[in-house]
Write a protein that holds these residues in place. Structure first.
Motif, PDB file in Angstrom:
ATOM      1  N   THR A 159      -0.726   7.625   6.193  1.00 31.56           N
ATOM      2  CA  THR A 159      -1.357   6.618   5.351  1.00 31.56           C
ATOM      3  C   THR A 159      -1.228   7.041   3.887  1.00 31.56           C
ATOM      4  N   GLU A 190      -4.830   5.948  -1.505  1.00 32.02           N
ATOM      5  CA  GLU A 190      -5.224   4.695  -2.163  1.00 32.02           C
ATOM      6  C   GLU A 190      -4.817   4.663  -3.636  1.00 32.02           C
ATOM      7  N   ARG A 191      -4.812   5.809  -4.297  1.00 32.24           N
ATOM      8  CA  ARG A 191      -4.493   5.810  -5.732  1.00 32.24           C
ATOM      9  C   ARG A 191      -3.081   5.299  -6.010  1.00 32.24           C
ATOM     10  N   MET A 221      -1.610   3.071  -3.924  1.00 36.69           N
ATOM     11  CA  MET A 221      -1.608   1.677  -3.497  1.00 36.69           C
ATOM     12  C   MET A 221      -2.126   0.753  -4.604  1.00 36.69           C
ATOM     13  N   GLN A 222      -3.115   1.219  -5.353  1.00 34.53           N
ATOM     14  CA  GLN A 222      -3.694   0.378  -6.400  1.00 34.53           C
ATOM     15  C   GLN A 222      -2.676   0.014  -7.465  1.00 34.53           C
ATOM     16  N   GLY A 269      -0.777  -2.970  -5.977  1.00 37.85           N
ATOM     17  CA  GLY A 269      -1.564  -4.099  -5.509  1.00 37.85           C
ATOM     18  C   GLY A 269      -1.821  -4.149  -4.027  1.00 37.85           C
ATOM     19  N   PHE A 270      -1.600  -3.046  -3.296  1.00 40.47           N
ATOM     20  CA  PHE A 270      -1.901  -2.992  -1.862  1.00 40.47           C
ATOM     21  C   PHE A 270      -3.236  -2.285  -1.662  1.00 40.47           C
ATOM     22  N   ASN A 271      -3.960  -2.715  -0.634  1.00 44.32           N
ATOM     23  CA  ASN A 271      -5.191  -2.006  -0.275  1.00 44.32           C
ATOM     24  C   ASN A 271      -4.910  -0.787   0.593  1.00 44.32           C
ATOM     25  N   ARG A 272      -3.906  -0.930   1.455  1.00 44.78           N
ATOM     26  CA  ARG A 272      -3.615   0.164   2.393  1.00 44.78           C
ATOM     27  C   ARG A 272      -2.186   0.040   2.895  1.00 44.78           C
ATOM     28  N   GLU A 326      -1.821  -3.712   4.110  1.00 39.45           N
ATOM     29  CA  GLU A 326      -2.971  -4.569   3.924  1.00 39.45           C
ATOM     30  C   GLU A 326      -3.070  -4.921   2.422  1.00 39.45           C
ATOM     31  N   PHE A 327      -3.182  -6.229   2.146  1.00 44.94           N
ATOM     32  CA  PHE A 327      -3.273  -6.687   0.759  1.00 44.94           C
ATOM     33  C   PHE A 327      -4.732  -6.804   0.327  1.00 44.94           C
TER      34      PHE A 327
END
Length: 233
Positions: free
Chosen positions: A176, A179-180, A182-183, A186-189, A232-233
């Protein structure tokens, strides 16, 4: 009906008990061929030898017996184990499965010792470890060629193997993305993974698949690999 092996039902025995001849090796010498009981009278060196259980000097259906320790119908037990773990974004999941307590005879068309006779394929040991004068302790009887019956394919303890198995049914390894990262896009995950099905099987069974019920199934179990991305958006 003791003459119908497909039923495997005999009075006083569990349903599914193996019923057949007791194999006691090969005819290895001319003396054995001349003096020991035979089923057809056309046996040759390298053919399977059966025990004369009723002592009448010949091999017939009367010499077949039920073996309650060789149960052909369904396994006595089945099991499955799922192991999971995760560390610093990596994750792993493994599914192991198996069964125990079932036996069957290995007499499908991928194990035909007669050439040609519905012969679909050979494994290397069919050529290298069949009986010959130089290999009397082989794991397989002599290879037959020509017309006529195949006396070595009788249902007997010679071909009976237990179908116990332990299999890695599925293995999936994933990662996975933090998150840093992904931001920024523009993705959440986001998770990427690699998965494999039917990766290995440990079993004494020599046929196609120890999990399959009795029958002439010529299709092997398929080993597959896949790679994927979950977003995941």
């Amino acid at each position: 009906d003791p003459d119908n092996n497909k039923l495997w039902r005999l009075e006083g025995h569990p349903i599914g008990s193996f019923y057949g001849y007791k194999a006691i090796g090969y005819f290895n010498t001319e003396e054995e061929l001349a003096n020991e009981p035979k089923r057809t009278g056309t046996e040759k060196l390298g053919d399977i030898k059966y025990a004369d259980l009723n002592g009448d000097g010949k091999i017939s259906d009367l010499d077949k017996k039920a073996y309650t320790d060789k149960y052909r119908d369904t396994p006595m037990g089945q099991f499955g184990i799922t192991l999971t773990g995760a560390y610093q974004g990596f994750d792993i999941q493994a599914l192991f499965q198996g069964n125990y307590g079932r036996s069957d005879v290995w007499l499908d068309d991928l194990n035909n010792t007669k050439i040609p006779d519905n012969r679909y394929a050979f494994q290397q040991f069919h050529w290298s470890d069949s009986w010959s004068l130089d290999n009397r302790g082989a794991s397989l009887p002599r290879l037959l060629n020509g017309s006529g019956g195949n006396k070595n394919r009788e249902e007997s303890t010679y071909w009976a193997y237990n179908t116990n198995y332990f299999r890695l049914k599925n293995l999936q390894v994933g990662y996975t993305v933090p998150e840093r990262y992904m931001q920024r896009i523009g993705f959440n995950r986001a998770r990427i993974y690699l998965s494999g099905e039917n990766l290995f099987t440990l079993t004494p069974w020599k046929g196609i698949d120890p999990e399959k019920p009795h029958g002439n199934d010529l299709y092997p179990l398929v080993k597959t690999y896949s790679i994927g991305l979950n977003i995941e958006f």
